[in-house]
Design an enzyme around this catalytic site. Structure first.
Site, PDB file in Angstrom:
ATOM      1  N   LYS A 176       7.528 -23.613  28.793  1.00  0.00           N
ATOM      2  CA  LYS A 176       8.761 -24.386  28.983  1.00  0.00           C
ATOM      3  C   LYS A 176       9.089 -25.159  27.700  1.00  0.00           C
ATOM      4  CE  LYS A 176       8.170 -24.498  33.943  1.00  0.00           C
ATOM      5  NZ  LYS A 176       7.676 -25.138  35.151  1.00  0.00           N
ATOM      6  N   GLN A 197       5.444 -30.673  37.075  1.00  0.00           N
ATOM      7  CA  GLN A 197       4.818 -29.359  37.312  1.00  0.00           C
ATOM      8  C   GLN A 197       3.988 -29.382  38.594  1.00  0.00           C
ATOM      9  OE1 GLN A 197       5.499 -26.647  35.511  1.00  0.00           O
ATOM     10  NE2 GLN A 197       4.121 -25.340  36.670  1.00  0.00           N
ATOM     11  N   ASP A 231      14.704 -28.691  38.431  1.00  0.00           N
ATOM     12  CA  ASP A 231      13.981 -27.677  39.212  1.00  0.00           C
ATOM     13  C   ASP A 231      14.766 -27.285  40.463  1.00  0.00           C
ATOM     14  OD1 ASP A 231      11.498 -26.625  38.386  1.00  0.00           O
ATOM     15  OD2 ASP A 231      10.497 -28.549  38.694  1.00  0.00           O
TER      16      ASP A 231
HETATM   17  N1  GUN Z   1       4.887 -24.479  39.643  1.00  0.00           N
HETATM   18  C1  GUN Z   1       5.102 -23.145  39.742  1.00  0.00           C
HETATM   19  N2  GUN Z   1       6.412 -22.868  39.534  1.00  0.00           N
HETATM   20  C2  GUN Z   1       7.028 -24.040  39.310  1.00  0.00           C
HETATM   21  C3  GUN Z   1       8.368 -24.404  39.019  1.00  0.00           C
HETATM   22  O1  GUN Z   1       9.301 -23.582  38.936  1.00  0.00           O
HETATM   23  N3  GUN Z   1       8.603 -25.728  38.812  1.00  0.00           N
HETATM   24  C4  GUN Z   1       7.612 -26.652  38.920  1.00  0.00           C
HETATM   25  N4  GUN Z   1       7.941 -27.930  38.731  1.00  0.00           N
HETATM   26  N5  GUN Z   1       6.357 -26.356  39.179  1.00  0.00           N
HETATM   27  C5  GUN Z   1       6.067 -25.053  39.375  1.00  0.00           C
END
Ligand code: GUN
Length: 281
Positions: free
Chosen positions: A52, A96, A119
């Site tokens: 990211k 996350q 998200d």
């Molecule tokens: N953990 C696995 N996929 C995601 C996601 O798309 N966003 C977040 N915040 N955590 C994750």
């Protein structure tokens, strides 16, 4: 012969388009900042977080990184989220998941300002999607829609079956396909006649988290199959929820793992960050 939907290529196209939008914002004196919070050091989460941050760098988005110890309390995490909520220079907040067991994920998500919830997990954003109003959309299902559209696959009027009903993928995926005027069925662990139902699909989207679960018995001849799963098999190779080699000859289009849905999630996260900045200007 199946058409292979190239998520890597399409995600790069999207990121390049975003780069131009970001450059325009920069010219108007607007910076974009995404705050990424990781609690603990789960190796898979660390890889996602790194990716990211890399995408942010590519596009021209600033990323603020908060790597908190596993022992962080819920109060400490909420206090950081609240600080970022009120920081006008921060456009997006991403916590996350998964979080350590002593922290309640729902409480944390509900404390993120919906306008910074890039998200798309906050109940307000989920609710907005369900009634066709504007809001941030969960990145993986949004990425699947982009993959279909940019591959010229028509959705309107098609029979779509979604395998999986998670809050992050299955449910928003079904709502998005409905918004695109597909006829949508959601299947899950208690579904009877799973194979018969899956076989009705013109577009079959699989997000059940079981390695190579979907074989050719589940798919109609000529169906489009989208694989949201990601696993490491016994040879340490990445694979999905769909048995790629088994279904390949039977389907008209398929997403590979890796290189299908995966890269789209980050591209759509970047898209949400840019939208957040554009909306707040
Ligand atoms: N953990 C696995 N996929 C995601 C996601 O798309 N966003 C977040 N915040 N955590 C994750």
């Amino acid at each position: 012969m199946a058409f292979i939907i190239d998520g890597k290529k399409i995600s790069t196209q999207i990121k390049d388009e975003l780069k131009e939008r970001v450059s325009l914002l920069h010219k108007n004196g607007i910076q974009i900042t995404l705050a990424v919070i990781q609690v603990g050091n789960d190796p898979a989460s660390s890889v996602y977080v790194q990716n990211k941050k890399k995408a942010c760098e590519y596009i021209g988005i600033n990323s603020l990184s908060y790597e908190l110890p596993e022992t962080t309390t819920q109060e400490e995490l909420l206090s950081l989220v609240n600080k970022l909520n009120t920081d006008a220079t921060v456009n997006g907040i991403l916590v996350q998941l998964p979080l350590p067991k002593h922290i309640d994920e729902d409480t944390v998500i509900q404390n993120i300002l919906p306008a910074k919830d890039v998200d798309g997990f906050h109940p307000q954003n989920v609710g907005a999607l369900s009634i066709g109003q504007k809001g941030f959309i969960s990145c993986t299902p949004a990425g699947v829609i982009e993959l279909l559209k940019r591959s010229g696959i028509e959705i309107e009027g098609k029979e779509c079956v979604v395998l999986g009903r998670s809050n992050i993928v299955g449910k928003p995926m079904a709502l998005l396909m409905l918004r695109e005027n597909a006829t949508v069925t959601i299947c899950h662990s208690r579904t009877k006649n799973l194979i018969d139902t899956a076989k009705r699909a013109d577009i079959l989207i699989v997000a059940i988290g079981k390695q190579n679960f979907v074989t050719k018995d589940f798919v109609k001849e000529g169906a489009v199959v989208i694989d949201v799963g990601m696993h490491r098999n016994e040879n340490n190779k990445l694979c999905g929820d769909i048995d790629y080699n088994d279904v390949y000859e039977k389907v008209s289009a398929i997403t590979p793992v890796p290189g299908g849905v995966g890269p789209m999630t980050i591209a759509m996260l970047m898209n949400n960050c840019v939208e957040s900045a554009e909306l707040s200007k």
